[in-house]
Design a protein around this motif. Sequence first.
Motif, short mmCIF file in Angstrom:
data_model
loop_
_atom_site.label_atom_id
_atom_site.label_comp_id
_atom_site.label_asym_id
_atom_site.label_seq_id
_atom_site.Cartn_x
_atom_site.Cartn_y
_atom_site.Cartn_z
N ASP A 1 -14.00 10.49 6.00
CA ASP A 1 -12.60 10.81 5.73
C ASP A 1 -12.16 10.42 4.31
O ASP A 1 -10.99 10.55 3.97
CB ASP A 1 -11.69 10.16 6.77
CG ASP A 1 -11.70 8.63 6.72
OD1 ASP A 1 -12.40 8.04 5.86
OD2 ASP A 1 -11.02 8.02 7.57
N GLN B 1 -16.70 6.59 3.80
CA GLN B 1 -16.57 7.21 5.11
C GLN B 1 -16.32 8.72 4.98
O GLN B 1 -15.85 9.18 3.94
CB GLN B 1 -15.38 6.57 5.87
CG GLN B 1 -15.50 5.06 6.04
CD GLN B 1 -16.65 4.70 6.95
OE1 GLN B 1 -16.66 5.01 8.12
NE2 GLN B 1 -17.66 4.04 6.37
N HIS C 1 -12.21 7.36 3.01
CA HIS C 1 -11.88 5.94 2.90
C HIS C 1 -13.16 5.13 2.66
O HIS C 1 -14.26 5.60 2.96
CB HIS C 1 -11.18 5.44 4.17
CG HIS C 1 -9.80 5.96 4.31
ND1 HIS C 1 -9.51 7.16 4.95
CD2 HIS C 1 -8.61 5.48 3.86
CE1 HIS C 1 -8.21 7.37 4.90
NE2 HIS C 1 -7.64 6.38 4.25
N ARG D 1 -9.02 3.45 -7.03
CA ARG D 1 -8.21 2.99 -5.90
C ARG D 1 -8.03 1.47 -5.87
O ARG D 1 -6.98 0.99 -5.40
CB ARG D 1 -8.83 3.43 -4.58
CG ARG D 1 -8.76 4.92 -4.37
CD ARG D 1 -9.28 5.31 -3.02
NE ARG D 1 -9.40 6.75 -2.89
CZ ARG D 1 -10.00 7.34 -1.89
NH1 ARG D 1 -10.55 6.62 -0.90
NH2 ARG D 1 -10.10 8.65 -1.85
N CYS D 2 -9.01 0.73 -6.33
CA CYS D 2 -8.98 -0.73 -6.13
C CYS D 2 -8.77 -1.56 -7.40
O CYS D 2 -8.26 -2.68 -7.30
CB CYS D 2 -10.28 -1.18 -5.47
SG CYS D 2 -10.56 -0.45 -3.84
#
Length: 160
Positions: A135, A133, A137, A20-21
């Motif tokens: 969720d 998290q 994220h 993702r990053c």
Amino acid sequence: MELIVFIGIQAAGKSTFYQRCFFDTHVRINRDMLRTRHREHRLLAACLEGKQKVVIDNTNPSAAERARYIEPAQAAGFTVIGYFFEPDPRGCEARNQARARKVPPAGLFGTLKRLERPRFEEGFHELHCVVLQPDGHFLVSRYQPPARPEAALEPLEPER
């Protein structure tokens, strides 16, 4: 020129965080893919020589294990950044069960027992804390080293 070192137990979200990053900007070095220290060392050396941004996507639980990446990166003039994935043993155990290649529980909790919190004295220019998290994220914050330096060496015990 930047070397990023991930620090955390298996199934903490390190590879997902990379995707993702850093996928578009940094080469990923991961021993699961490369299989041997020799291949890992050769790829790291090529990245350092070529001034290529790189992420070390391994557990890297101890300062001694992190030093094998930090020392050559410093010698090559790289900025060294650490991302500490705050341990969540229950969450990691659950995510591990969903993996195609599961890590045995002894391996997961063995890494947790060896996990040392990072310290700037190891050679990091920056340190961040990452919390996965519920969720999916990631919450990233500035890492706050332990108030007592010796606390970095105290084992992190699994929640009971």
